[in-house]
Design an enzyme around this catalytic site. Structure first.
Site, short mmCIF file in Angstrom:
data_model
loop_
_atom_site.label_atom_id
_atom_site.label_comp_id
_atom_site.label_asym_id
_atom_site.label_seq_id
_atom_site.Cartn_x
_atom_site.Cartn_y
_atom_site.Cartn_z
N CYS A 82 -48.77 5.45 16.46
CA CYS A 82 -47.76 6.47 16.19
C CYS A 82 -48.44 7.83 16.08
O CYS A 82 -49.53 7.95 15.54
CB CYS A 82 -46.94 6.14 14.94
SG CYS A 82 -47.65 6.67 13.39
N GLU A 83 -47.78 8.83 16.64
CA GLU A 83 -48.40 10.15 16.66
C GLU A 83 -48.31 10.86 15.32
O GLU A 83 -48.94 11.89 15.14
CB GLU A 83 -47.80 11.01 17.78
CG GLU A 83 -46.36 11.39 17.60
CD GLU A 83 -45.86 12.20 18.80
OE1 GLU A 83 -46.30 11.95 19.92
OE2 GLU A 83 -45.02 13.09 18.58
N HIS A 84 -47.57 10.30 14.38
CA HIS A 84 -47.46 10.96 13.08
C HIS A 84 -48.55 10.54 12.11
O HIS A 84 -48.95 11.31 11.26
CB HIS A 84 -46.09 10.66 12.46
CG HIS A 84 -44.95 11.07 13.33
ND1 HIS A 84 -43.94 10.21 13.69
CD2 HIS A 84 -44.70 12.25 13.95
CE1 HIS A 84 -43.10 10.86 14.50
NE2 HIS A 84 -43.54 12.08 14.67
N HIS A 85 -49.01 9.29 12.23
CA HIS A 85 -50.01 8.78 11.28
C HIS A 85 -51.25 8.20 11.97
O HIS A 85 -52.17 7.79 11.29
CB HIS A 85 -49.38 7.68 10.41
CG HIS A 85 -48.18 8.12 9.63
ND1 HIS A 85 -46.91 8.02 10.14
CD2 HIS A 85 -48.07 8.66 8.40
CE1 HIS A 85 -46.05 8.50 9.24
NE2 HIS A 85 -46.72 8.89 8.18
N GLN A 123 -41.99 5.76 19.61
CA GLN A 123 -41.45 4.63 20.38
C GLN A 123 -40.33 5.06 21.32
O GLN A 123 -40.21 4.55 22.44
CB GLN A 123 -40.97 3.54 19.41
CG GLN A 123 -40.63 2.24 20.12
CD GLN A 123 -40.21 1.15 19.15
OE1 GLN A 123 -40.74 1.06 18.05
NE2 GLN A 123 -39.23 0.35 19.53
N HIS A 151 -44.05 -0.82 12.99
CA HIS A 151 -44.83 0.39 12.78
C HIS A 151 -45.67 0.25 11.52
O HIS A 151 -45.11 0.19 10.43
CB HIS A 151 -43.91 1.61 12.68
CG HIS A 151 -43.27 1.96 13.99
ND1 HIS A 151 -43.46 3.17 14.61
CD2 HIS A 151 -42.48 1.23 14.82
CE1 HIS A 151 -42.79 3.17 15.76
NE2 HIS A 151 -42.19 2.01 15.90
N CYS A 153 -47.30 2.32 9.93
CA CYS A 153 -47.13 3.41 8.96
C CYS A 153 -45.98 3.10 8.01
O CYS A 153 -45.90 3.66 6.92
CB CYS A 153 -46.93 4.75 9.66
SG CYS A 153 -45.51 4.82 10.75
#
Ligand SMILES: [Zn+2]
Length: 192
Positions: A82-85, A123, A151, A153
């Protein structure tokens, strides 16, 4: 794509900094080789930046013997981040299309999934990119992509909700618009 200006050494130094920041000693025996291993693992897990996954679809077969039914490959392993975490997103993709007059080797569908997955992703975008590539290169009558993924995260930290799966889908053409074709795709995607 931004150019590759960060060396393997720079990446290893960054991992070393994270180990220190976490509160451990990067020079102790068990950790001394870790920055190198992490950087090499990431090189493999982010290999999607090295190629355009559309290229996998460019060799098609036109002799399909009049085949004009859905082609569905279900249960393709998805390993993404995931690009956030920057934490793993693990799941399965089900990919199908209704060919016009061209089909592609089935392993290529899995490679397209892998090519887009091995990047920092969300996703929803991953799902759309896979469908878009198949649509663009094969020009089929319709494309269907369903991804179900866990996910990390969310399942390992934060709301800590193990077993929660996110499902996303992108349907185009007749797979979206024709109820019977859509149901047939969804049935095959579930492996029934
Ligand atoms: Zn995340």
């Amino acid at each position: 794509m931004p150019s590759q200006t960060v060396s393997q050494d720079d990446a290893e130094t960054a991992v070393r900094t994270l180990i220190l920041w976490a509160g451990d000693d990067p020079d102790r025996e068990g950790l001394i080789e870790t920055p190198g291993r992490v950087a090499r693992s990431y090189r493999e897990l982010f290999a999607g930046y090295e190629n355009d996954p559309r290229a996998y679809l460019e060799r098609t077969f036109e002799e399909v013997g009049g085949y004009d039914e859905l082609v569905v490959l279900s249960g393709i392993r998805v390993v993404s981040f995931c690009e956030h975490h920057m934490l793993p997103v693990l799941g399965k993709a089900h990919v199908g299309y209704l060919p016009t007059n061209r089909v592609v080797g089935i392993s290529k569908l899995a490679r397209v999934v892998q090519g887009f997955a091995r990047r920092l992703q969300i996703q929803e975008k991953l799902t759309a990119e896979i469908a878009g590539a198949i649509d663009e290169v094969l020009e089929p009558k319709g494309v269907g992509v369903v991804i179900e993924a866990e996910h990390s995260c969310m399942t390992l930290r934060g709301v800590n909700n193990p077993g929660a799966f996110l499902t996303t889908s992108r349907l185009t053409g007749v797979i979206r618009d024709d109820a019977r074709t859509r149901q047939e795709f969804l049935r095959l995607a579930r492996g029934e």
